[in-house]
Scaffold this motif. Structure first.
Motif, mmCIF file in Angstrom:
data_model
loop_
_atom_site.group_PDB
_atom_site.id
_atom_site.type_symbol
_atom_site.label_atom_id
_atom_site.label_comp_id
_atom_site.label_asym_id
_atom_site.label_seq_id
_atom_site.Cartn_x
_atom_site.Cartn_y
_atom_site.Cartn_z
ATOM 1 N N THR A 45 37.128 35.545 46.021
ATOM 2 C CA THR A 45 36.905 36.011 47.584
ATOM 3 C C THR A 45 38.208 37.103 48.105
ATOM 4 O O THR A 45 38.989 37.292 47.576
ATOM 5 C CB THR A 45 36.887 34.754 48.557
ATOM 6 O OG1 THR A 45 38.252 34.293 48.316
ATOM 7 C CG2 THR A 45 35.941 33.913 48.122
ATOM 8 N N GLU B 246 45.034 37.607 47.220
ATOM 9 C CA GLU B 246 46.288 36.977 46.852
ATOM 10 C C GLU B 246 47.154 36.989 48.428
ATOM 11 O O GLU B 246 48.070 36.250 48.516
ATOM 12 C CB GLU B 246 47.139 38.010 46.044
ATOM 13 C CG GLU B 246 46.971 39.519 46.037
ATOM 14 C CD GLU B 246 45.526 39.783 45.101
ATOM 15 O OE1 GLU B 246 44.440 39.403 45.416
ATOM 16 O OE2 GLU B 246 45.798 40.376 43.963
ATOM 17 N N GLU C 148 33.907 53.293 53.463
ATOM 18 C CA GLU C 148 34.264 52.058 54.182
ATOM 19 C C GLU C 148 35.556 52.086 54.689
ATOM 20 O O GLU C 148 36.696 52.114 53.914
ATOM 21 C CB GLU C 148 33.957 50.910 53.169
ATOM 22 C CG GLU C 148 33.941 49.493 53.936
ATOM 23 C CD GLU C 148 33.664 48.393 53.069
ATOM 24 O OE1 GLU C 148 34.215 48.322 51.946
ATOM 25 O OE2 GLU C 148 33.143 47.482 53.468
HETATM 26 P P1 NAD Z 1 39.087 43.665 46.630
HETATM 27 O O1 NAD Z 1 37.962 44.020 45.698
HETATM 28 O O2 NAD Z 1 40.275 44.293 46.290
HETATM 29 O O3 NAD Z 1 39.634 42.232 46.105
HETATM 30 C C1 NAD Z 1 38.686 41.046 46.183
HETATM 31 C C2 NAD Z 1 38.970 39.763 45.284
HETATM 32 O O4 NAD Z 1 39.250 40.368 44.122
HETATM 33 C C3 NAD Z 1 40.526 39.369 45.626
HETATM 34 O O5 NAD Z 1 40.536 38.026 45.372
HETATM 35 C C4 NAD Z 1 41.173 40.022 44.712
HETATM 36 O O6 NAD Z 1 42.463 39.423 44.021
HETATM 37 C C5 NAD Z 1 40.154 40.033 43.300
HETATM 38 N N1 NAD Z 1 40.447 40.880 42.050
HETATM 39 C C6 NAD Z 1 41.540 41.958 42.082
HETATM 40 N N2 NAD Z 1 41.346 42.525 40.956
HETATM 41 C C7 NAD Z 1 40.636 41.789 39.950
HETATM 42 C C8 NAD Z 1 40.114 41.682 38.744
HETATM 43 N N3 NAD Z 1 40.734 42.740 38.011
HETATM 44 N N4 NAD Z 1 39.260 40.696 38.374
HETATM 45 C C9 NAD Z 1 38.778 40.126 39.207
HETATM 46 N N5 NAD Z 1 38.950 39.895 40.457
HETATM 47 C C10 NAD Z 1 39.961 40.807 41.029
HETATM 48 O O7 NAD Z 1 38.802 43.485 48.055
HETATM 49 P P2 NAD Z 1 39.515 43.135 49.452
HETATM 50 O O8 NAD Z 1 40.280 44.314 49.824
HETATM 51 O O9 NAD Z 1 39.982 41.755 49.349
HETATM 52 O O10 NAD Z 1 38.157 42.922 50.490
HETATM 53 C C11 NAD Z 1 37.626 43.988 51.268
HETATM 54 C C12 NAD Z 1 36.423 44.311 50.586
HETATM 55 O O11 NAD Z 1 35.345 43.121 50.444
HETATM 56 C C13 NAD Z 1 35.701 45.282 51.489
HETATM 57 O O12 NAD Z 1 35.033 46.295 50.539
HETATM 58 C C14 NAD Z 1 34.508 44.668 52.041
HETATM 59 O O13 NAD Z 1 33.362 45.128 52.494
HETATM 60 C C15 NAD Z 1 34.173 43.344 50.879
HETATM 61 N N6 NAD Z 1 33.586 42.436 51.616
HETATM 62 C C16 NAD Z 1 32.422 42.168 51.321
HETATM 63 C C17 NAD Z 1 31.720 40.921 51.894
HETATM 64 C C18 NAD Z 1 30.115 40.759 51.748
HETATM 65 O O14 NAD Z 1 29.595 39.690 51.979
HETATM 66 N N7 NAD Z 1 29.292 41.654 51.322
HETATM 67 C C19 NAD Z 1 32.388 40.189 52.607
HETATM 68 C C20 NAD Z 1 33.632 40.447 52.990
HETATM 69 C C21 NAD Z 1 34.260 41.519 52.446
#
Ligand code: NAD
Length: 505
Positions: free
Chosen positions: A158, A187, A393
């Motif tokens: 998430t 994290e 975004e």
């Molecule tokens: P992110 O992609 O940086 O991280 C999301 C999750 O991925 C975190 O738990 C992170 O630790 C994990 N992650 C990082 N590296 C990874 C890897 N190599 N393998 C697997 N997992 C890994 O996103 P963020 O900055 O935490 O969140 C913001 C983003 O999330 C925005 O783009 C937002 O639009 C999106 N978002 C989408 C929804 C939806 O329902 N569509 C809802 C909330 C947020």
């Protein structure tokens, strides 16, 4: 708080809280103050192995996997009750790690979380987990059924912006389908999630829910590549979603992705500008703009463009940016200092590209939160759809207002993005609104409001906003496999009609 008083958040594996094998804990920072509010375990591959093994063992137990829908329904209700019982504690942790306002967490997130569990508790009682196909007498008598069964071990990853709500959108359907899960939150926001898992653990069999905190590049990577994980449900950025999908192909894991958005809203000439302005600000400034489905591009007809800007500016001046723990606060901080700088750089890019800052545009100062990462709610006019603020975004309190002259042009601009999560229409003409909704390429279309999400309506993306749907029946189906079970009633081997294809003599 001195360092010995800072609470620690360990892992949860097989029904027990446990230390990370690395022995390492990292700081959790309150984005409203910049102060450390917790120490979170930093898990690694060995912890993921243990958590997946526990989930796999729990899934192999037929008492969990094959539980009767009525009993599973009761467990889902128990989950809702357990969360409601601990609502105040969970809300506190959510606020101090993610910067969510108390207003939002108490009045939206917690009731919504309970609703998601309760909706699925009803759904599992009705859902056709077993369907009989019509009897076909030829080529011989038999009976065929379609069974829906849990996928297996699910890795749930998430984002940080709505930690508990995003997690519930995955945990509730995964459990409703009879799966077992390994949870990996962002994290920077692990605290509420850790307590949530601990709380649900008290109403679930051992090993059904497990938690590994830690870096995405370590824990997330290990989960998405793990051969014993059957499905990944991921919420995060589009860039990371592509990487996750790539990892899942290694073992052909099922994968659903909830990714970014750049929601357009079209304001028609006949719209009530008072409602448009209130709604557009709710659409873009909820959670200080850190929501995937935010309405970040407002497309306004040229004849009402300046008037709309003036109402938007006037209403923005009344918004309260403040300490998230204060009930009067409508807009809290950015999630981290790095993210704060990123948002400010987007505003700067708009200035450089010739857009007009109507209001905001600066860091906001909040009394008592001098170490926090606040941005003024910002409205930018004279934006064209090729500017950086319109294409990317921002994930901050920034509204780009774009002028259009013909409706066809507005539709083209609205769809001219690689995202497709949310879109909206502001008009008094409900018939025209339905017509326009057909043209908008997005998973959710909202007419005369925004964030109109329900625990029983599908939510998810078109295009690069991801695939798969969350909430209610739509989410349940994303956690089920389909099995065809066919029984032949013919007992004479020489009467088995199709065998003649091989047994020709
Ligand atoms: P992110 O992609 O940086 O991280 C999301 C999750 O991925 C975190 O738990 C992170 O630790 C994990 N992650 C990082 N590296 C990874 C890897 N190599 N393998 C697997 N997992 C890994 O996103 P963020 O900055 O935490 O969140 C913001 C983003 O999330 C925005 O783009 C937002 O639009 C999106 N978002 C989408 C929804 C939806 O329902 N569509 C809802 C909330 C947020």
């Amino acid at each position: 708080m001195n360092s010995s008083e800072i609470p620690r958040y360990p892992l949860v594996i097989n029904g027990e809280t446990c230390e990370p094998s690395s022995g390492v804990y990292t700081d959790v920072v309150n984005p409203a103050t910049g102060l450390v509010v917790g120490l979170a375990a930093s898990g690694n591959e060995a912890d993921v192995d243990q958590a997946v093994a526990a989930a796999k063992t729990a899934f192999s137990d037929p008492q969990w996997r094959r539980m009767k829908p009525k009993q599973r329904s009761k467990i889902l209700l128990d989950c809702a009750n357990a969360i409601l019982t601990h609502a105040e504690e969970l809300a506190g942790l959510e606020i101090t790690s993610s910067g969510a306002t108390i207003n939002r967490v108490s009045n939206m997130d917690i009731p919504f979380i309970a609703d998601v569990f309760m909706t699925l508790a009803e759904e599992v009682k009705e859902y056709p987990f077993v369907t009989s196909l019509p009897v076909r007498p030829l080529p011989e008598m038999g009976h065929s059924q379609v069974w829906k069964e849990g996928v297996g071990v699910c890795g749930l990853i998430t984002a940080w912006n709505f930690p508990l709500l995003l997690l519930t959108m995955k945990v509730a359907p995964a459990l409703a389908a009879g799966n077992t899960v390994v949870v990996k939150p962002a994290e920077i926001t692990p605290t509420a999630t850790m307590r949530y898992v601990e709380i649900l653990q008290s109403v679930l069999p051992k090993g059904v829910i497990n938690l590994v905190l830690g870096k995405g590049s370590v824990v997330g990577e290990a989960l998405t590549l793990h051969p014993d994980v059957d499905k990944i449900s991921f919420t995060g950025s589009t860039a990371m979603g592509k990487h996750v999908q790539h990892n899942c192909t290694e073992t052909l894991k099922r994968c659903t992705l909830e990714l970014g958005g750049k929601g357009p809203a079209i304001v028609l000439l006949d719209a009530n500008l008072d409602i448009v302005a209130s709604g557009a600000l709710w659409g873009v400034f909820m959670n200080a703009g850190q929501a995937c489905e935010s309405g970040t591009r407002l497309l306004v007809h040229e004849d009402i463009y300046e008037e709309t800007l003036s109402v938007l500016k006037q209403k923005t001046s009344r918004l309260v940016v403040g300490n998230p723990v204060e009930p009067a606060t409508g807009i809290g901080p950015m999630s981290t200092e790095t993210h704060f700088h990123k948002v400010m750089s987007y505003i700067e890019s708009a200035r450089e590209q010739g857009a007009r800052i109507v209001c905001g545009g600066n860091a906001a100062s909040v009394e008592g939160c001098e170490g926090g990462f606040f941005v003024e709610p910002t409205i930018i006019a004279d934006v064209t759809n090729d500017m950086k603020v319109a294409c990317e975004e921002i994930f901050g309190p920034v509204l780009s207002v774009i002028k259009y002259s013909r409706l066809e042009e507005a539709i083209t601009i609205a769809n001219d993005t690689h995202y497709g999560l949310s879109a909206g229409i502001w008009t008094r003409d409900q018939v025209l609104a339905q017509e326009l909704a057909r043209e908008l390429r997005a998973g959710s279309v909202w007419i005369n409001d925004w964030h109109m999400m329900r625990a029983d309506a599908p939510f998810g993306g078109y295009k690069q906003s991801g695939y798969g749907r969350e909430f209610g029946r739509y989410s349940l189906e994303a956690y089920l496999e389909t099995k065809a079970v066919c029984a032949s009633f013919e007992t004479q081997s020489d009467q088995k009609a199709m065998h003649r294809i091989v047994h020709t003599q």
